[in-house]
Design an enzyme around this catalytic site. Structure first.
Site, PDB file in Angstrom:
ATOM      1  N   LYS A  93       0.856  -1.190   0.000  1.00 21.73           N
ATOM      2  CA  LYS A  93       0.000   0.000   0.000  1.00 21.73           C
ATOM      3  C   LYS A  93       0.893   1.242   0.000  1.00 21.73           C
ATOM      4  CE  LYS A  93       1.383   0.806   4.134  1.00 21.73           C
ATOM      5  NZ  LYS A  93       2.192   2.015   4.403  1.00 21.73           N
ATOM      6  N   ASP A 174       0.753   7.197   3.196  1.00 16.59           N
ATOM      7  CA  ASP A 174       1.496   6.224   3.993  1.00 16.59           C
ATOM      8  C   ASP A 174       0.633   5.590   5.083  1.00 16.59           C
ATOM      9  OD1 ASP A 174       4.301   5.097   4.567  1.00 16.59           O
ATOM     10  OD2 ASP A 174       3.638   5.785   6.540  1.00 16.59           O
TER      11      ASP A 174
END
Length: 321
Positions: A93, A174
């Site tokens: 991700k 993030d």
């Protein structure tokens, strides 16, 4: 048994390689921009093939699936090349930087009849299956509000991946992706209203933000993100009959459920935090073994759309987009 190739032997790749080995998977190759790091990684995990750069792994006809552990600024081009070379893909991700990139990947994966998945722990931790069943059974009533806090102090270095715009830095891509994935999993439909405020780092990326989401069913979520402070990683789902409270929600193995009407509290446990990446491996294997064209992005598209909206509000874009 599938044969895996790993692209980018960084810290998360070390943990993922351990998970692959614990699941009895074969790691055939590793690709690294730094050949010495690649060699060290290969020696640690007994990987027979080491390539300088990523092309060698993609050209290797014996590699079935690649795990991409590079900074997310480079995911799009690497995933596209992997698909063109006939590889299934599991990417860390955030899977891409924006919705346009994700749409192109989705279309190519469907054309090639290949699996693309995001290595998002929330989608695979067993505790979430238990909680979804609890919610679906109406145990906490109708979900009305969610609250998510995810804050983590990062070294204030403009060159590191957290603050560097050339690496698609910022808290949103993030850690915010976890918070948004959590919210999207529990609300009935994607948000129709997105309200936010942001504090930017000197490099121009987001370093902390407050976000409010609301969908047409009236479900409301508030999210706090920061790279400047430390706090419990906590998420709460509130319904008309009770609420679910979770700490360390990104890799949770237990949750506290409070049933307001009965005045009682229950602890639900499922899975193990330490096996978070093993669950990702198992999910990827199951998808590939189904042998059907499938792009497994359960809520990822909605999450990416929200992040696009937020960055537009914040006037944050990256030169490579």
């Amino acid at each position: 048994m599938m044969k895996w190739g790993i692209l980018g032997p960084g810290s998360i790749a070390h943990h993922f390689a351990e998970a692959l080995q614990k699941e009895g998977e074969s790691i055939l190759a590793v690709g690294a921009r730094n050949k010495e790091k690649g060699q060290a990684f290969a020696e640690k995990f007994d990987i027979p093939r080491v390539y300088e750069g990523f092309q060698g792994v993609l050209d290797d006809s014996e590699v079935d699936v690649v795990y991409i552990a590079t900074p997310h600024a480079f995911h799009y081009e690497t995933i596209i090349e992997a698909l063109k070379h006939g590889k299934h893909v599991l990417a860390e991700k955030a899977i891409t930087v924006n919705s346009k990139q994700l749409d192109e990947i989705t279309a190519l994966a469907a054309e090639k009849q290949l699996i693309v998945a995001e290595a998002m722990t929330i989608y695979h931790m067993p505790i979430y299956k238990e909680l979804q069943q609890l919610v679906d059974a109406g145990k906490i009533g109708d979900i009305q509000t969610l609250s998510v806090n995810f804050n983590s102090i990062k070294e204030n270095d403009p060159k590191n991946r957290f603050f560097n715009p050339d690496l698609a830095g910022g808290a949103l891509l993030d850690i915010g992706v976890y918070a948004l994935a959590f919210v999207r999993m529990f609300i009935q439909e994607e948000p129709s209203e997105v309200i936010s405020t942001v504090t930017k780092h000197e490099t121009g990326v987001d370093q902390q933000a407050g976000i409010i989401l609301k969908n047409k069913k009236g479900q409301l979520a508030t999210i706090t993100l920061s790279f400047m402070v430390e706090s419990p990683e906590r998420a709460t789902v509130m319904g008309t009959k009770g609420f679910i409270d979770m700490e360390k929600f990104s890799r949770a193995q237990h949750a506290t459920v409070c049933y307001v009407e009965q005045g009682k509290t229950e602890t639900i446990e499922a899975g193990e935090t330490e096996k978070a990446l093993q669950y990702e491996v198992k999910a990827m294997k199951e998808l590939i073994e189904k042998d059907v064209p499938h792009v497994t992005l359960p809520y990822t598209k909605d999450v990416m759309k929200i992040m696009d909206q937020l960055r537009k509000q914040w006037e944050i874009s990256f030169s490579f987009e």
